[in-house]
Write a protein that holds these residues in place. Structure first.
Motif, mmCIF file in Angstrom:
data_model
loop_
_atom_site.group_PDB
_atom_site.id
_atom_site.type_symbol
_atom_site.label_atom_id
_atom_site.label_comp_id
_atom_site.label_asym_id
_atom_site.label_seq_id
_atom_site.Cartn_x
_atom_site.Cartn_y
_atom_site.Cartn_z
ATOM 1 N N GLN A 281 0.842 -1.179 0.000
ATOM 2 C CA GLN A 281 0.000 0.000 0.000
ATOM 3 C C GLN A 281 0.887 1.242 0.000
ATOM 4 N N GLU A 282 0.490 2.248 -0.712
ATOM 5 C CA GLU A 282 1.279 3.478 -0.781
ATOM 6 C C GLU A 282 1.448 4.086 0.617
ATOM 7 N N GLY A 283 2.684 4.461 0.929
ATOM 8 C CA GLY A 283 2.964 5.112 2.204
ATOM 9 C C GLY A 283 3.182 4.173 3.371
ATOM 10 N N GLU A 284 3.081 2.861 3.165
ATOM 11 C CA GLU A 284 3.250 1.938 4.283
ATOM 12 C C GLU A 284 4.718 1.569 4.491
ATOM 13 N N ARG A 285 4.995 1.021 5.647
ATOM 14 C CA ARG A 285 6.343 0.549 5.959
ATOM 15 C C ARG A 285 6.490 -0.901 5.504
ATOM 16 N N VAL A 286 7.619 -1.206 4.909
ATOM 17 C CA VAL A 286 7.888 -2.556 4.434
ATOM 18 C C VAL A 286 9.210 -3.023 5.022
ATOM 19 N N THR A 287 9.425 -4.319 5.025
ATOM 20 C CA THR A 287 10.644 -4.892 5.580
ATOM 21 C C THR A 287 11.537 -5.407 4.463
ATOM 22 N N LYS A 288 12.817 -5.512 4.761
ATOM 23 C CA LYS A 288 13.795 -5.970 3.783
ATOM 24 C C LYS A 288 13.424 -7.367 3.282
ATOM 25 N N ALA B 274 8.134 2.660 -7.540
ATOM 26 C CA ALA B 274 7.868 3.490 -6.359
ATOM 27 C C ALA B 274 9.197 3.747 -5.662
ATOM 28 N N ARG B 275 9.243 4.824 -4.878
ATOM 29 C CA ARG B 275 10.473 5.130 -4.133
ATOM 30 C C ARG B 275 10.371 4.547 -2.729
ATOM 31 N N LEU B 276 11.481 3.926 -2.311
ATOM 32 C CA LEU B 276 11.580 3.374 -0.969
ATOM 33 C C LEU B 276 12.659 4.142 -0.213
ATOM 34 N N VAL B 277 12.328 4.637 0.973
ATOM 35 C CA VAL B 277 13.290 5.411 1.760
ATOM 36 C C VAL B 277 13.377 4.831 3.169
ATOM 37 N N GLN B 278 14.573 4.893 3.710
ATOM 38 C CA GLN B 278 14.793 4.505 5.107
ATOM 39 C C GLN B 278 14.763 5.768 5.957
ATOM 40 N N LEU B 279 13.844 5.841 6.912
ATOM 41 C CA LEU B 279 13.641 7.045 7.704
ATOM 42 C C LEU B 279 14.261 6.973 9.090
ATOM 43 N N ASP B 280 14.777 5.845 9.481
ATOM 44 C CA ASP B 280 15.435 5.722 10.778
ATOM 45 C C ASP B 280 16.592 4.735 10.661
ATOM 46 N N ALA C 113 11.776 -5.540 -1.543
ATOM 47 C CA ALA C 113 12.337 -4.386 -0.836
ATOM 48 C C ALA C 113 13.810 -4.641 -0.536
ATOM 49 N N PRO C 114 14.726 -3.794 -1.021
ATOM 50 C CA PRO C 114 16.149 -4.016 -0.757
ATOM 51 C C PRO C 114 16.555 -3.688 0.678
ATOM 52 N N PHE C 115 15.721 -2.934 1.381
ATOM 53 C CA PHE C 115 15.963 -2.615 2.792
ATOM 54 C C PHE C 115 14.630 -2.233 3.424
ATOM 55 N N SER C 116 14.589 -2.202 4.726
ATOM 56 C CA SER C 116 13.364 -1.818 5.439
ATOM 57 C C SER C 116 13.188 -0.310 5.388
ATOM 58 N N GLY C 117 11.963 0.137 5.187
ATOM 59 C CA GLY C 117 11.711 1.567 5.117
ATOM 60 C C GLY C 117 10.266 1.851 4.762
ATOM 61 N N GLN C 118 10.023 3.084 4.357
ATOM 62 C CA GLN C 118 8.671 3.509 3.984
ATOM 63 C C GLN C 118 8.611 3.692 2.474
ATOM 64 N N ILE C 119 7.577 3.098 1.878
ATOM 65 C CA ILE C 119 7.439 3.180 0.429
ATOM 66 C C ILE C 119 6.524 4.344 0.079
ATOM 67 N N GLY C 120 6.807 4.984 -1.048
ATOM 68 C CA GLY C 120 6.046 6.164 -1.434
ATOM 69 C C GLY C 120 4.896 5.850 -2.371
ATOM 70 N N LEU C 121 4.655 6.750 -3.305
ATOM 71 C CA LEU C 121 3.542 6.615 -4.247
ATOM 72 C C LEU C 121 3.966 5.759 -5.429
ATOM 73 N N ARG C 122 3.105 4.799 -5.815
ATOM 74 C CA ARG C 122 3.470 3.910 -6.918
ATOM 75 C C ARG C 122 3.117 4.539 -8.257
ATOM 76 N N SER C 123 3.894 4.138 -9.248
ATOM 77 C CA SER C 123 3.711 4.670 -10.606
ATOM 78 C C SER C 123 3.115 3.642 -11.558
ATOM 79 N N VAL C 124 2.747 2.473 -11.065
ATOM 80 C CA VAL C 124 2.246 1.395 -11.925
ATOM 81 C C VAL C 124 0.963 0.820 -11.339
#
Length: 353
Positions: free
Chosen positions: A80-87, A186-192, A162-173
């Motif tokens: 889901q857009e904006g959710e946290r995912v694990t590696k 989609a962009r995946l970012v690590q926030l902590d 997911a290459p690392f744990s973090g929060q995923i952004g808005l999907r383009s597909v």
């Protein structure tokens, strides 16, 4: 007796001459010269912390634009857009039916090839076949196993994880779309933790150490945060004459956002015996900076070398000593050798630094 009369006559003439000069001055509209009062500060060595203020930017601990390594039809999306995912979590699945079918075919071929290799090895024991035939059977088994490994890679390419744990952004597909190789998903970012990046002027670069604490604030928040320096560029930027530094910042509560502007306060070192003057007491000149030192009611210009600059105070590195008295106010009228009278003493400790 005659000598006393001469002395009295001389004193009388001196007094009369002085009175005439004063009367003449008053008659010309002049007033007797007054000694200027000068506010002053008495230098005293005291400890200070050498702090500098900089600007920086918060960055994601890790950031990646997810994309596919192979082309294919998107069969399902598992986030889901904006959710946290694990590696390692599966995010997108492409159509891999043709590769799965090939995997089953290769599995059957491998079983046949292994059976043939076993038969050839048994015949070799009784001289029923040559060693070359056994080697060819073994090569066939190895070739099929290599094809299987290559096929497993292709099947894995059909999954975007997911290459690392973090929060995923808005999907383009969307499901059902045909995804080309390298197309953004989609962009995946690590926030902590986050990273804080800032530039330190060249003169301060040697004082930055790994593990050094950094405090900073961000717009819209009254609290300050702390990070720890973990790395820097190995060279100074030739155009900016600054060294790029990065600090790691904990963000467990998620109050900080990557990309935010930061006001950085960095403590470089402590000076145990700093001599401080109000900044207005130091007069810049063409090549030097001077102050007016007061001694015996007379001021004299002294060249000084400034050091650490605080909000309202300036450290003096050379030119003065503890216990010296320095003029603070009335500097525009001051001249070297001028007589002054003591005015108000400025207490450095009461100034906000």
């Amino acid at each position: 007796m005659r000598t006393i009369n001469y002395l009295l006559l001389g004193f009388t003439m001196l007094v009369l001459g002085s009175c005439k000069e004063e009367a003449a001055a008053i008659g010309n509209g002049a007033t007797p010269a007054k000694v200027m009062q000068a506010d002053y500060v008495v230098l005293e060595a005291r400890p200070i912390a050498n702090k500098i203020s900089l600007t920086g930017t918060l960055m994601a601990g890790e950031s990646a634009m997810l994309s596919a390594q192979t082309s294919g039809l998107i069969t399902s999306i598992h986030f889901q857009e904006g959710e946290r995912v694990t590696k390692g979590q599966m995010l997108v699945k492409l159509d891999d039916r043709q590769w799965v079918a090939q995997r089953q075919k290769l599995a059957a071929q491998l079983q046949t090839a292994k059976t043939n290799l076993t038969r050839q090895e048994e015949l070799l024991k009784i001289k029923g076949v040559s060693q070359a035939e056994v080697d060819n059977a073994a090569l066939q088994v190895a070739t099929i196993e290599a094809d299987q490994q290559e096929l497993e890679v292709m099947i894995d390419y059909a999954l975007i994880r997911a290459p690392f744990s973090g929060q995923i952004g808005l999907r383009s597909v969307s499901p059902g779309a045909y995804l080309q190789v390298g197309a953004p998903v989609a962009r995946l970012v690590q926030l902590d933790p986050l990273k804080l990046e800032f530039n330190v002027p060249e003169r301060y670069a040697p004082q930055i150490k790994k593990g050094q604490a950094v405090r900073f604030t961000v717009a819209g928040q009254d609290v300050s945060y702390e990070g720890t320096v973990y790395a820097s560029e190995p060279v100074i930027n030739e155009s900016t004459r600054a060294l790029r530094i990065r600090a790691r910042v904990p963000n467990r509560e998620g109050k900080l956002i990557a990309g935010a502007f930061a006001e950085v306060n960095l403590t470089l070192d402590s000076i145990p015996d700093a001599l401080l003057l109000p900044t207005e007491a130091v007069i810049p000149q063409l090549d030097d900076q001077i102050v007016y030192q007061i001694s015996g009611g007379t001021i004299r210009a002294v060249k000084v070398k400034p050091g650490v600059r605080l909000p309202r105070l300036l450290q003096i590195q050379e030119g003065l000593s503890s216990g010296d008295t320095v003029m603070v106010a009335g500097l525009l009228q001051a001249e070297d050798g001028m007589k002054v009278a003591a005015g108000k003493e400025i207490v450095v400790e009461k100034m906000d630094n």
